[in-house]
Design an enzyme around this catalytic site. Structure first.
Site, PDB file in Angstrom:
ATOM      1  N   TYR A  90      32.790  26.919  -4.567  1.00 41.38           N
ATOM      2  CA  TYR A  90      32.360  28.120  -3.854  1.00 41.38           C
ATOM      3  C   TYR A  90      33.036  28.455  -2.802  1.00 41.38           C
ATOM      4  O   TYR A  90      33.972  27.879  -2.225  1.00 41.38           O
ATOM      5  CB  TYR A  90      30.795  27.696  -3.180  1.00 41.38           C
ATOM      6  N   CYS A  91      32.888  29.981  -2.436  1.00 44.94           N
ATOM      7  CA  CYS A  91      33.694  30.521  -1.266  1.00 44.94           C
ATOM      8  C   CYS A  91      32.587  31.162  -0.509  1.00 44.94           C
ATOM      9  O   CYS A  91      31.506  30.821  -0.201  1.00 44.94           O
ATOM     10  CB  CYS A  91      34.571  31.677  -1.680  1.00 44.94           C
ATOM     11  N   PHE A  92      32.562  32.167   0.531  1.00 39.72           N
ATOM     12  CA  PHE A  92      31.726  32.820   1.502  1.00 39.72           C
ATOM     13  C   PHE A  92      30.604  33.488   0.751  1.00 39.72           C
ATOM     14  O   PHE A  92      29.227  33.156   0.903  1.00 39.72           O
ATOM     15  CB  PHE A  92      32.343  33.575   2.336  1.00 39.72           C
TER      16      PHE A  92
END
Length: 337
Positions: A90-92
Site C-alpha cells: 500500500y501507499c498513501f
C-alpha cells in the site's frame, strides 16, 4: 495483482503488509506490523512534491519514475524473500506507487494484493471502528496515586492494554521524559490492533486515565468504558513509590528539562516549595526531590478524584509479582459479577 480493501486484507490467512510510503509518513502512522519498503526517501518525496507544485503532475511522474527505477531491483529482491505470506502493498491513496509496483511484481510471477485506497482507506477504517467500538471482554481498571507501580503491573498482567506505552508518554507533567511520543493516528492504530487481539479474551485490564495522555486524546468510547468499569485500587508506601519512579526516570533524565518542568509548577506549588525542589534536584538529592514532589504536587492533584471512586478491592503493592497474582484472583472472582 488483486485490489483488496483493508477489511478483506485482515481476513487473509497470513496477511503481510508492505508500506511503500516515505519513512516520515510511516513514522507518523502505519498499519501495525507492516514493514516499510519506501519507493522514495524523505528528501526524494519532498523533491517530487515541489516538482508537482511548480511544474505539474507529468514532470513529477517523470522524476518519480527516474528515482524509483534505480531501486526496483533491490525492492523486488527484498519482497521475493517473504515466504508463505499473503503480501499486501500500500501507499498513501492506493495510487501510482502501489499500482506500479504491484503490476511489476505480478508480471514477474510474484502474487501480491494492492490495498484499495491505500493508507487513507485504512485510516477511515480505524476512525469508523473507534467511533463505534465495543469491547467484548469484561473490563477492569487499575487506579492509584502516582508511583504505585500500575504500569509495572500492567506489563506483567496478561490481557492488559497499556495506553501510556501506546502513546509514548507516562500521562503526567514529567511523563514525556526520555520517551518518543507517538502521533494521535499511531496511538489509535496501536489501540485498535490491541483491542482486536484481545476481543476473544475473558477480560481486559486498563490503567485509569484522564481525557489526555500527553498531547493525545483517548477515544470517547474507550474513555467512557474506563470510567464506568470496576476498579482496583493500588497502594504503596512512599518509600516504594519513590524507588519505582527513580528506577523509571533516572536513566533517561535531562536535567535542564526537569528543572524547567519543576519551575512551571510554581503557580500550584508556590514559590517556596518550587525553590526547595529545584535546590534538591541540583544538589543530587533525587530521593527527597521525588518524595516531596509526590507529597506536594502529585498526591493533592489526584487524591480527591480517587476518593470519589468505588473499588472492588485495595491491593498494597509491596512486590510486583505478588500484586499481579492478587489482581488476577480478584478479576476471576468478579468476572460474573
Amino acid at each position: 495483482m488483486k485490489e483488496i480493501s483493508y477489511q478483506d486484507a485482515i481476513r487473509l490467512s497470513k496477511p503481510f503488509f508492505i508500506d511503500l510510503r516515505a519513512p516520515i509518513e510511516f513514522e507518523k502512522d502505519h498499519i501495525p506490523g507492516s514493514v516499510n519498503i519506501p519507493l522514495f526517501d524523505d528528501e526524494e518525496r519532498s523533491e517530487i512534491g515541489k516538482i508537482y507544485a511548480i511544474m505539474g503532475q507529468d514532470d513529477a511522474i517523470v522524476r518519480g519514475t527516474e528515482i524509483a527505477g534505480g531501486k526496483l531491483g533491490e525492492i523486488v529482491a527484498n519482497i521475493k524473500k517473504i515466504n508463505d505470506k499473503d503480501i499486501v502493498i500500500y501507499c498513501f491513496r492506493g495510487g501510482m506507487r502501489s499500482s506500479s509496483l504491484a503490476s511489476l511484481l505480478s508480471s514477474l510471477g510474484i502474487p501480491v494484493y494492492k490495498l484499495k485506497t491505500g493508507y487513507k482507506g485504512y485510516r477511515r477504517y480505524v476512525s469508523s471502528r473507534l467511533d463505534s467500538i465495543e469491547i467484548k471482554p469484561k473490563v477492569f481498571v487499575l487506579q492509584g496515586l502516582t508511583g504505585t507501580g500500575k504500569t509495572l503491573i500492567l506489563r506483567r498482567l496478561k490481557n492488559s492494554i497499556d495506553l501510556e506505552d501506546m502513546a509514548g508518554h507516562r500521562s503526567s507533567v514529567f511523563g514525556g521524559i526520555g520517551l518518543h511520543p507517538n502521533s494521535q493516528k499511531m496511538f489509535e492504530s496501536l489501540l485498535l490492533s490491541k483491542i482486536d487481539k484481545l476481543n476473544n479474551s475473558e477480560y481486559v485490564i486498563f490503567e485509569g486515565e484522564s481525557r489526555k495522555i500527553g498531547n493525545l486524546f483517548i477515544p470517547d468510547k474507550i474513555l467512557k468504558l474506563i470510567h464506568d468499569s470496576p476498579k482496583i485500587l493500588i497502594e504503596a508506601t512512599i518509600q516504594r513509590r519513590v524507588e519505582i519512579l527513580l528506577k523509571e526516570y533516572t536513566h533517561k533524565m535531562d536535567n535542564d528539562e526537569i528543572i524547567s518542568i519543576t519551575e512551571s509548577l510554581s503557580d500550584r506549588l508556590g514559590r517556596k516549595d518550587t525553590d526547595i525542589l529545584i535546590k534538591l534536584f541540583r544538589d543530587g538529592e533525587l530521593f527527597e526531590f521525588t518524595r516531596l514532589l509526590l507529597l506536594k504536587y502529585y498526591d493533592p492533584l489526584y487524591r480527591h478524584s480517587l476518593e470519589k471512586m468505588d473499588f472492588l478491592e485495595t491491593v498494597v503493592n509491596a512486590k510486583t509479582e505478588d500484586t499481579c497474582a492478587i489482581i488476577e484472583e480478584i478479576v476471576h472472582q468478579n468476572l460474573n459479577a
